[in-house]
Design a protein around this motif. Sequence first.
Motif, mmCIF file in Angstrom:
data_model
loop_
_atom_site.group_PDB
_atom_site.id
_atom_site.type_symbol
_atom_site.label_atom_id
_atom_site.label_comp_id
_atom_site.label_asym_id
_atom_site.label_seq_id
_atom_site.Cartn_x
_atom_site.Cartn_y
_atom_site.Cartn_z
ATOM 1 N N SER A 10 0.520 -1.490 -0.193
ATOM 2 C CA SER A 10 0.628 -0.160 -0.297
ATOM 3 C C SER A 10 1.377 1.794 -0.304
ATOM 4 C CB SER A 10 -1.242 0.233 1.046
ATOM 5 O OG SER A 10 -0.266 -0.353 2.423
ATOM 6 N N VAL A 11 0.141 2.348 -0.379
ATOM 7 C CA VAL A 11 0.906 3.634 -0.384
ATOM 8 C C VAL A 11 1.526 3.887 0.856
ATOM 9 C CG1 VAL A 11 0.704 5.966 -0.210
ATOM 10 C CG2 VAL A 11 -0.554 4.780 -1.925
ATOM 11 N N GLY A 12 2.863 4.390 1.213
ATOM 12 C CA GLY A 12 3.440 4.458 2.335
ATOM 13 C C GLY A 12 3.623 3.264 2.852
ATOM 14 N N THR A 16 9.579 2.505 -1.907
ATOM 15 C CA THR A 16 11.062 3.391 -2.919
ATOM 16 C C THR A 16 11.583 2.852 -1.684
ATOM 17 O OG1 THR A 16 8.687 4.300 -3.411
ATOM 18 C CG2 THR A 16 11.252 5.470 -3.378
ATOM 19 N N CYS A 17 11.605 3.181 -0.555
ATOM 20 C CA CYS A 17 12.625 3.504 1.302
ATOM 21 C C CYS A 17 13.065 1.811 0.812
ATOM 22 C CB CYS A 17 11.560 3.478 2.144
ATOM 23 S SG CYS A 17 12.570 3.672 3.624
ATOM 24 N N LYS A 42 1.765 11.484 3.280
ATOM 25 C CA LYS A 42 2.871 11.542 2.420
ATOM 26 C C LYS A 42 2.806 12.503 1.484
ATOM 27 C CE LYS A 42 4.633 7.476 0.767
ATOM 28 N NZ LYS A 42 4.458 7.653 -0.385
ATOM 29 N N PRO A 68 3.971 1.131 -7.779
ATOM 30 C CA PRO A 68 3.087 2.418 -7.511
ATOM 31 C C PRO A 68 2.339 1.688 -6.049
ATOM 32 C CG PRO A 68 3.290 2.365 -9.592
ATOM 33 C CD PRO A 68 3.482 0.991 -9.556
ATOM 34 N N GLY A 69 1.772 2.079 -5.258
ATOM 35 C CA GLY A 69 0.873 1.809 -3.923
ATOM 36 C C GLY A 69 -0.689 1.363 -4.554
ATOM 37 N N GLN A 70 -1.235 2.629 -4.564
ATOM 38 C CA GLN A 70 -2.316 3.083 -5.730
ATOM 39 C C GLN A 70 -2.703 2.871 -6.470
ATOM 40 O OE1 GLN A 70 -3.063 7.429 -5.964
ATOM 41 N NE2 GLN A 70 -0.403 7.766 -5.255
ATOM 42 N N THR A 125 5.753 -3.661 7.705
ATOM 43 C CA THR A 125 6.024 -2.266 8.203
ATOM 44 C C THR A 125 5.726 -1.606 9.535
ATOM 45 O OG1 THR A 125 5.297 -1.291 6.355
ATOM 46 C CG2 THR A 125 7.195 -1.937 5.998
ATOM 47 N N HIS A 126 6.365 -0.518 10.009
ATOM 48 C CA HIS A 126 5.708 0.419 10.674
ATOM 49 C C HIS A 126 5.112 0.077 12.059
ATOM 50 C CE1 HIS A 126 5.787 2.872 6.738
ATOM 51 N NE2 HIS A 126 5.747 3.767 8.120
ATOM 52 N N ASP A 128 6.837 -0.353 15.102
ATOM 53 C CA ASP A 128 7.252 0.387 15.892
ATOM 54 C C ASP A 128 6.384 2.219 16.133
ATOM 55 O OD1 ASP A 128 7.611 1.617 13.843
ATOM 56 O OD2 ASP A 128 8.539 3.279 14.475
ATOM 57 N N VAL A 159 9.870 -5.798 9.277
ATOM 58 C CA VAL A 159 10.660 -4.844 8.781
ATOM 59 C C VAL A 159 10.731 -3.624 8.642
ATOM 60 C CG1 VAL A 159 9.700 -5.382 6.725
ATOM 61 C CG2 VAL A 159 12.287 -5.123 6.438
ATOM 62 N N ASP A 160 11.634 -2.647 9.534
ATOM 63 C CA ASP A 160 11.614 -1.521 8.850
ATOM 64 C C ASP A 160 12.267 -1.085 8.241
ATOM 65 O OD1 ASP A 160 12.658 1.080 9.049
ATOM 66 O OD2 ASP A 160 12.542 1.129 11.296
ATOM 67 N N ARG A 162 13.853 1.499 6.893
ATOM 68 C CA ARG A 162 15.082 2.610 6.461
ATOM 69 C C ARG A 162 16.183 0.991 7.256
ATOM 70 N NH1 ARG A 162 11.628 6.149 11.319
ATOM 71 N NH2 ARG A 162 11.281 3.577 11.319
HETATM 72 N N1 LIG Z 1 7.822 4.337 11.645
HETATM 73 C C1 LIG Z 1 8.188 4.189 10.917
HETATM 74 N N2 LIG Z 1 8.362 4.602 9.570
HETATM 75 C C2 LIG Z 1 8.750 3.769 8.455
HETATM 76 C C3 LIG Z 1 8.748 2.450 8.600
HETATM 77 N N3 LIG Z 1 9.577 1.547 7.370
HETATM 78 C C4 LIG Z 1 9.087 2.961 6.482
HETATM 79 N N4 LIG Z 1 8.838 5.145 7.073
HETATM 80 C C5 LIG Z 1 8.982 5.532 6.702
HETATM 81 O O1 LIG Z 1 7.156 5.207 5.993
HETATM 82 C C6 LIG Z 1 7.738 6.103 4.478
HETATM 83 C C7 LIG Z 1 7.122 4.988 3.625
HETATM 84 O O2 LIG Z 1 7.410 6.268 1.963
HETATM 85 P P1 LIG Z 1 7.939 5.199 0.624
HETATM 86 O O3 LIG Z 1 8.929 4.379 1.046
HETATM 87 O O4 LIG Z 1 7.289 6.837 0.363
HETATM 88 O O5 LIG Z 1 6.149 4.413 0.370
HETATM 89 P P2 LIG Z 1 5.669 3.727 -0.720
HETATM 90 O O6 LIG Z 1 5.668 2.190 -0.170
HETATM 91 O O7 LIG Z 1 7.031 3.631 -1.813
HETATM 92 O O8 LIG Z 1 4.308 4.742 -0.969
HETATM 93 P P3 LIG Z 1 3.477 4.777 -2.895
HETATM 94 O O9 LIG Z 1 5.205 4.917 -3.505
HETATM 95 O O10 LIG Z 1 3.416 6.113 -2.479
HETATM 96 O O11 LIG Z 1 2.695 3.595 -3.103
HETATM 97 C C8 LIG Z 1 8.987 6.949 4.557
HETATM 98 O O12 LIG Z 1 9.023 7.835 5.326
HETATM 99 C C9 LIG Z 1 9.808 5.583 5.620
HETATM 100 O O13 LIG Z 1 10.808 6.502 6.146
HETATM 101 C C10 LIG Z 1 8.434 1.888 9.940
HETATM 102 O O14 LIG Z 1 9.092 0.447 10.077
HETATM 103 N N5 LIG Z 1 8.598 2.595 10.840
#
Ligand SMILES: Nc1nc2c(ncn2[C@@H]2O[C@H](COP(=O)(O)OP(=O)(O)OP(=O)(O)O)[C@@H](O)[C@H]2O)c(=O)[nH]1
Length: 194
Positions: A10-12, A16-17, A42, A68-70, A125-126, A128, A159-160, A162
Amino acid sequence: MEWGVLFMGSVGSGKTCAIRSISDIGVVDTDAIATDETAQLKSHTTVAMDVGVLHLSDHDKLRLCGAPGQDRFDFMWDILLMQCRGLVLFVNHSNPDPVGELEHYVKALESRLLGQKMPMVVGITHVDLNPQVSLDCYRDHLRQRACSFMDIAPPVFQVDARERDQVRALVATLTGLLEMTERFPAKPRKALVA
Ligand SMILES: Nc1nc2c(ncn2[C@@H]2O[C@H](COP(=O)(O)OP(=O)(O)OP(=O)(O)O)[C@@H](O)[C@H]2O)c(=O)[nH]1
Ligand SMILES: [Mg+2]
Protein backbone atom coordinates in the motif's frame (compact mmCIF):
# COMPACT_ATOMS: atom_id res chain seq x y z
CA MET A 1 22.39 -14.62 -12.81
CA GLU A 2 20.05 -11.62 -12.64
CA TRP A 3 16.60 -11.79 -11.13
CA GLY A 4 13.94 -9.10 -10.95
CA VAL A 5 12.26 -8.68 -7.59
CA LEU A 6 9.06 -6.65 -7.26
CA PHE A 7 8.16 -4.68 -4.12
CA MET A 8 4.40 -4.27 -3.78
CA GLY A 9 2.12 -2.95 -1.03
CA SER A 10 0.00 0.00 0.00
CA VAL A 11 0.83 3.70 -0.22
CA GLY A 12 3.42 4.58 2.40
CA SER A 13 4.17 0.95 3.35
CA GLY A 14 7.85 1.59 2.52
CA LYS A 15 8.60 0.17 -0.95
CA THR A 16 10.63 3.11 -2.27
CA CYS A 17 12.33 3.55 1.10
CA ALA A 18 13.35 -0.15 1.22
CA ILE A 19 14.82 -0.08 -2.28
CA ARG A 20 16.78 3.06 -1.38
CA SER A 21 18.02 1.30 1.79
CA ILE A 22 19.63 -1.62 -0.04
CA SER A 23 20.36 -0.52 -3.60
CA ASP A 24 24.02 -0.41 -4.64
CA ILE A 25 23.22 2.23 -7.26
CA GLY A 26 21.35 5.52 -7.01
CA VAL A 27 17.68 4.58 -7.20
CA VAL A 28 15.75 5.73 -10.23
CA ASP A 29 12.37 6.69 -8.86
CA THR A 30 9.23 8.28 -10.23
CA ASP A 31 8.04 9.94 -7.04
CA ALA A 32 5.69 12.85 -7.73
CA ILE A 33 4.02 15.29 -5.39
CA ALA A 34 0.89 13.64 -3.98
CA THR A 35 -2.22 15.61 -4.81
CA ASP A 36 -5.13 13.36 -3.84
CA GLU A 37 -5.95 11.63 -0.50
CA THR A 38 -2.38 10.28 -0.52
CA ALA A 39 -1.22 13.82 0.38
CA GLN A 40 -2.71 13.26 3.85
CA LEU A 41 -0.28 10.38 4.35
CA LYS A 42 2.89 11.65 2.67
CA SER A 43 4.18 14.38 0.38
CA HIS A 44 5.39 12.19 -2.52
CA THR A 45 4.16 8.97 -4.11
CA THR A 46 5.46 6.57 -6.77
CA VAL A 47 3.55 7.02 -10.02
CA ALA A 48 5.30 4.46 -12.24
CA MET A 49 8.17 2.50 -10.67
CA ASP A 50 11.40 2.54 -8.68
CA VAL A 51 14.50 0.76 -9.93
CA GLY A 52 17.57 -0.22 -7.93
CA VAL A 53 20.21 -2.96 -8.03
CA LEU A 54 21.58 -5.21 -5.30
CA HIS A 55 24.78 -7.13 -6.09
CA LEU A 56 24.83 -10.56 -4.44
CA SER A 57 28.26 -11.58 -5.82
CA ASP A 58 30.55 -10.70 -8.73
CA HIS A 59 28.19 -12.49 -11.10
CA ASP A 60 24.81 -12.34 -9.41
CA LYS A 61 22.53 -9.40 -8.89
CA LEU A 62 18.93 -8.53 -8.12
CA ARG A 63 17.05 -5.88 -10.03
CA LEU A 64 14.86 -4.18 -7.42
CA CYS A 65 11.58 -2.84 -8.80
CA GLY A 66 9.09 -0.86 -6.76
CA ALA A 67 5.45 -0.67 -7.79
CA PRO A 68 3.13 2.26 -7.12
CA GLY A 69 0.88 1.61 -4.11
CA GLN A 70 -2.12 3.44 -5.54
CA ASP A 71 -4.68 1.21 -7.29
CA ARG A 72 -5.14 3.83 -10.03
CA PHE A 73 -1.64 3.00 -11.27
CA ASP A 74 -2.27 -0.75 -11.16
CA PHE A 75 -1.58 -1.12 -14.89
CA MET A 76 2.07 -0.80 -13.82
CA TRP A 77 1.67 -3.90 -11.62
CA ASP A 78 0.99 -6.00 -14.75
CA ILE A 79 3.99 -4.58 -16.58
CA LEU A 80 6.34 -5.01 -13.63
CA LEU A 81 5.09 -8.50 -12.78
CA MET A 82 6.05 -9.66 -16.26
CA GLN A 83 9.65 -8.60 -15.61
CA CYS A 84 10.05 -10.04 -12.11
CA ARG A 85 10.57 -13.52 -10.66
CA GLY A 86 9.89 -12.89 -6.97
CA LEU A 87 7.77 -10.66 -4.76
CA VAL A 88 8.23 -8.65 -1.60
CA LEU A 89 4.81 -7.64 -0.26
CA PHE A 90 4.79 -4.86 2.34
CA VAL A 91 1.94 -4.33 4.78
CA ASN A 92 1.77 -1.21 6.97
CA HIS A 93 1.01 -2.50 10.48
CA SER A 94 -0.12 0.96 11.62
CA ASN A 95 -2.94 1.20 9.04
CA PRO A 96 -6.54 0.67 10.28
CA ASP A 97 -7.08 -2.70 8.51
CA PRO A 98 -3.69 -4.21 7.70
CA VAL A 99 -5.01 -7.78 7.24
CA GLY A 100 -7.54 -6.42 4.74
CA GLU A 101 -4.63 -4.67 3.03
CA LEU A 102 -2.70 -7.95 2.83
CA GLU A 103 -5.75 -9.71 1.37
CA HIS A 104 -6.26 -6.92 -1.18
CA TYR A 105 -2.77 -7.38 -2.62
CA VAL A 106 -2.78 -11.19 -2.49
CA LYS A 107 -6.07 -11.17 -4.41
CA ALA A 108 -4.69 -8.66 -6.93
CA LEU A 109 -1.62 -10.85 -7.44
CA GLU A 110 -3.67 -14.03 -7.85
CA SER A 111 -5.87 -12.45 -10.48
CA ARG A 112 -2.80 -11.37 -12.44
CA LEU A 113 -0.60 -14.45 -12.05
CA LEU A 114 -3.38 -16.88 -13.04
CA GLY A 115 -1.81 -19.92 -11.43
CA GLN A 116 1.79 -19.05 -12.37
CA LYS A 117 4.07 -19.72 -9.39
CA MET A 118 6.02 -16.82 -7.91
CA PRO A 119 7.87 -16.92 -4.58
CA MET A 120 6.94 -14.17 -2.11
CA VAL A 121 8.01 -12.87 1.29
CA VAL A 122 5.79 -10.58 3.37
CA GLY A 123 7.34 -7.65 5.23
CA ILE A 124 5.31 -6.00 7.99
CA THR A 125 6.44 -2.38 8.34
CA HIS A 126 5.68 0.38 10.87
CA VAL A 127 5.43 -2.16 13.70
CA ASP A 128 7.08 0.45 15.95
CA LEU A 129 3.90 2.54 15.59
CA ASN A 130 1.58 -0.28 16.72
CA PRO A 131 3.78 -2.62 18.81
CA GLN A 132 0.99 -3.98 21.01
CA VAL A 133 -0.62 -5.92 18.13
CA SER A 134 1.03 -9.29 17.32
CA LEU A 135 2.03 -10.30 13.80
CA ASP A 136 0.25 -13.66 14.18
CA CYS A 137 -2.85 -12.24 12.46
CA TYR A 138 -0.94 -12.14 9.15
CA ARG A 139 0.51 -15.65 9.55
CA ASP A 140 -2.91 -17.05 10.51
CA HIS A 141 -4.55 -15.33 7.55
CA LEU A 142 -1.99 -16.68 5.07
CA ARG A 143 -2.15 -20.19 6.55
CA GLN A 144 -5.93 -20.31 6.27
CA ARG A 145 -5.99 -18.75 2.85
CA ALA A 146 -3.64 -20.48 0.42
CA CYS A 147 -2.01 -18.26 -2.23
CA SER A 148 -2.42 -20.00 -5.58
CA PHE A 149 0.94 -18.61 -6.77
CA MET A 150 2.85 -20.31 -3.93
CA ASP A 151 2.95 -23.93 -2.76
CA ILE A 152 3.63 -22.92 0.85
CA ALA A 153 2.45 -20.06 3.05
CA PRO A 154 4.88 -17.16 2.52
CA PRO A 155 7.29 -16.21 5.33
CA VAL A 156 6.23 -13.13 7.31
CA PHE A 157 8.84 -10.77 8.80
CA GLN A 158 8.79 -7.60 10.81
CA VAL A 159 10.86 -5.07 8.86
CA ASP A 160 11.67 -1.40 9.12
CA ALA A 161 12.16 -0.29 5.51
CA ARG A 162 14.64 2.38 6.66
CA GLU A 163 17.01 -0.29 8.04
CA ARG A 164 19.37 -1.76 5.44
CA ASP A 165 20.14 -4.96 7.40
CA GLN A 166 16.47 -5.75 7.96
CA VAL A 167 15.55 -5.24 4.31
CA ARG A 168 18.58 -7.26 3.20
CA ALA A 169 17.51 -10.16 5.47
CA LEU A 170 14.06 -10.14 3.88
CA VAL A 171 15.50 -10.11 0.38
CA ALA A 172 18.00 -12.87 1.28
CA THR A 173 15.07 -15.10 2.25
CA LEU A 174 13.38 -14.38 -1.05
CA THR A 175 16.62 -15.18 -2.90
CA GLY A 176 16.68 -18.57 -1.14
CA LEU A 177 13.12 -19.26 -2.29
CA LEU A 178 14.03 -18.19 -5.82
CA GLU A 179 17.02 -20.52 -5.89
CA MET A 180 14.85 -23.38 -4.67
CA THR A 181 12.26 -22.69 -7.38
CA GLU A 182 15.01 -22.56 -9.99
CA ARG A 183 16.60 -25.85 -8.90
CA PHE A 184 13.39 -27.72 -8.20
CA PRO A 185 10.77 -26.31 -10.58
CA ALA A 186 7.23 -27.48 -9.91
CA LYS A 187 6.49 -30.47 -12.15
CA PRO A 188 3.11 -30.71 -13.83
CA ARG A 189 1.02 -33.31 -12.02
CA LYS A 190 0.50 -36.61 -13.84
CA ALA A 191 -3.05 -37.28 -14.84
CA LEU A 192 -4.65 -40.02 -12.75
CA VAL A 193 -5.50 -43.09 -14.79
CA ALA A 194 -8.53 -44.99 -13.58
N1 LIG B 1 7.95 4.55 11.70
C1 LIG B 1 8.30 3.84 10.62
N2 LIG B 1 8.45 4.47 9.45
C2 LIG B 1 8.81 3.72 8.38
C3 LIG B 1 9.04 2.33 8.48
N3 LIG B 1 9.36 1.87 7.25
C4 LIG B 1 9.33 2.94 6.42
N4 LIG B 1 8.99 4.05 7.09
C5 LIG B 1 8.73 5.40 6.56
O1 LIG B 1 7.52 5.31 5.82
C6 LIG B 1 7.58 6.08 4.64
C7 LIG B 1 7.42 5.15 3.45
O2 LIG B 1 7.41 5.93 2.29
P1 LIG B 1 7.70 5.31 0.85
O3 LIG B 1 8.84 4.39 0.89
O4 LIG B 1 7.72 6.43 -0.12
O5 LIG B 1 6.35 4.46 0.64
P2 LIG B 1 5.90 3.67 -0.68
O6 LIG B 1 5.47 2.32 -0.22
O7 LIG B 1 6.94 3.73 -1.72
O8 LIG B 1 4.58 4.48 -1.08
P3 LIG B 1 3.96 4.79 -2.56
O9 LIG B 1 5.05 4.97 -3.54
O10 LIG B 1 3.19 6.06 -2.35
O11 LIG B 1 3.04 3.65 -2.89
C8 LIG B 1 8.93 6.78 4.66
O12 LIG B 1 8.75 8.06 5.21
C9 LIG B 1 9.79 5.91 5.58
O13 LIG B 1 10.79 6.66 6.24
C10 LIG B 1 8.87 1.69 9.75
O14 LIG B 1 9.02 0.47 9.94
N5 LIG B 1 8.51 2.51 10.80
MG1 LIG C 1 6.98 4.47 -3.61
